[in-house]
Scaffold this motif. Structure first.
Motif, short mmCIF file in Angstrom:
data_model
loop_
_atom_site.label_atom_id
_atom_site.label_comp_id
_atom_site.label_asym_id
_atom_site.label_seq_id
_atom_site.Cartn_x
_atom_site.Cartn_y
_atom_site.Cartn_z
N ASP A 74 89.65 -32.35 20.51
CA ASP A 74 89.51 -31.12 19.73
C ASP A 74 89.67 -29.92 20.66
N SER A 127 88.16 -27.22 20.46
CA SER A 127 86.83 -26.68 20.75
C SER A 127 86.20 -27.38 21.95
N GLY A 142 85.59 -31.28 8.06
CA GLY A 142 85.90 -32.18 9.17
C GLY A 142 85.31 -33.56 8.99
N GLU A 164 78.31 -31.64 10.61
CA GLU A 164 79.28 -31.26 9.59
C GLU A 164 78.66 -31.28 8.20
N TYR A 184 89.01 -32.13 12.04
CA TYR A 184 88.91 -31.00 12.97
C TYR A 184 90.21 -30.73 13.72
N THR A 208 86.41 -25.82 8.49
CA THR A 208 85.25 -26.00 9.36
C THR A 208 85.65 -26.21 10.83
N SER A 209 86.91 -25.93 11.17
CA SER A 209 87.32 -25.83 12.58
C SER A 209 88.51 -24.88 12.67
N ASP A 210 88.62 -24.19 13.79
CA ASP A 210 89.76 -23.30 14.00
C ASP A 210 91.06 -24.09 14.12
N ASP A 244 84.53 -22.07 15.03
CA ASP A 244 84.45 -22.41 16.47
C ASP A 244 84.72 -21.19 17.34
N SER A 273 86.91 -16.12 12.31
CA SER A 273 86.22 -17.35 12.64
C SER A 273 84.71 -17.14 12.72
#
Length: 324
Positions: free
Chosen positions: A72, A74, A182, A189, A215, A239-241, A269, A283
């Motif tokens: 990921d 992140s 995700g 999550e 993700y 729920t994630s960039d 994130d 974000s």
């Protein structure tokens, strides 16, 4: 390579005195002898082997970091800071990859137990009791949302940032939303999704579609291709960039100007990449250095940590950019 015996001979002391002088536990030795030993070690370029020291001190200097995987985006932002700070406090990271329930079971069943100073648990697939048993330590810091009364934990407090992002959407007359989530195996999550649904309901925003990813950028692309372009919602919350980046690229290919002209896009994130021109994604994020400092504070002084709050939180906040 110089040995401890070489250091002892150069300093003119016994082998045991040299060992005590170089011990991380500050064992008793005369100050004058300690200085001679330290000077000899510097002159010879001697570096103590942390694993060898661990045989007598029961401290290895190793900290196991248990992850699902390091893929990921992140992860890259966070682990560089974390590993650097561990080295700052005299620890070395040992990374173990447990990306599924099966891999966790196989690893725990088929490997010898590890003796480490502490274990930092990011993986979704291992609980605190398993970690304590396997790594032969009660110094377990849970970072995956799975904690018990004997463990310490740190996790982001997602509620403030999500509340701010949804409030931003409501101010811009968002009435319908798509939610792209995700890994379903993640306790963090599950909490995050609940926060989104509570905040969206509070502002009267209808979640008309929920899609699942993992993700990754690729799962964001896959999710975006499932959205019927004839029925776009007013906003998409990811729920994630990384997933938001995949969504953005699909929508760019479909129609110029769809974001932010017809739809708002929100990630999670606050990746460093979102500060670049290519992915100006609004974000939600937390201060990663603050998060790492919380982890390190529990790591370096476990006795003191157990006298205070066992479960620490790091607040999130909303970062508005072009897509929001």
């Amino acid at each position: 390579m110089p040995t401890l015996q070489d250091v002892a001979e150069r300093a003119g002391v016994s082998l045991s005195a040299a060992s005590r002088a170089l011990s991380r536990d500050q064992k008793p030795v005369a100050a004058e002898k300690r200085e001679r030993v330290l000077a000899a070690a510097r002159a010879l370029g001697y570096s103590a082997n942390p694993l060898a020291q661990g045989l007598s001190t029961r401290q290895t200097g190793l900290v196991s970091i248990i992850v699902n995987h390091i893929g990921d985006l992140s992860d890259l932002d966070l682990f560089d800071i974390l590993i650097g700070r561990l080295q700052d406090v005299g620890k070395q990271a040992s990374i173990v990859r447990l990306g599924s329930v099966k891999s966790a079971r196989d690893f725990l069943r088929g490997s010898i137990s590890y003796h480490v100073d502490a274990a930092l648990i990011f993986s979704d697939f291992i609980g605190p009791r398993q970690a304590r048993d396997f790594f032969r330590t009660n110094h377990v810091i849970m970072l995956n949302g799975r904690q018990d009364s004997q463990s310490l934990s740190v996790q982001p407090d997602d509620a403030p940032g999500i509340q701010q992002a949804v409030e931003n959407a409501a101010r811009h007359q968002v009435e319908t939303a798509t939610l792209i989530t995700g890994r379903e195996s993640s306790e963090l999550e599950k909490q995050r999704i609940a926060f989104y649904r509570t905040a969206l309901a509070r502002y009267g925003i209808l979640v008309s579609t929920q899609l699942h990813g993992d993700y990754s950028y690729a799962s964001g692309v896959t999710a975006a291709r499932q959205i019927d372009p004839r029925h776009y919602t007013d906003a998409i919350f990811c729920t994630s960039d990384a997933m938001a980046m995949g969504v953005l690229d699909v929508l760019r290919d479909r129609e110029d100007g769809i974001i932010p002209g017809r739809m708002r896009l929100y990630g999670f994130d606050n990746l460093s990449l979102t500060d670049l021109h290519s992915y100006p994604i609004s974000s939600i994020g937390f201060d990663k250095r603050d998060y790492v400092e919380q982890v390190v504070s529990l790591l370096v002084d476990p006795a003191q940590a157990r006298k205070g709050p066992r479960h620490l939180g790091v607040p999130t906040r909303f970062y508005g950019r072009q897509t929001g």
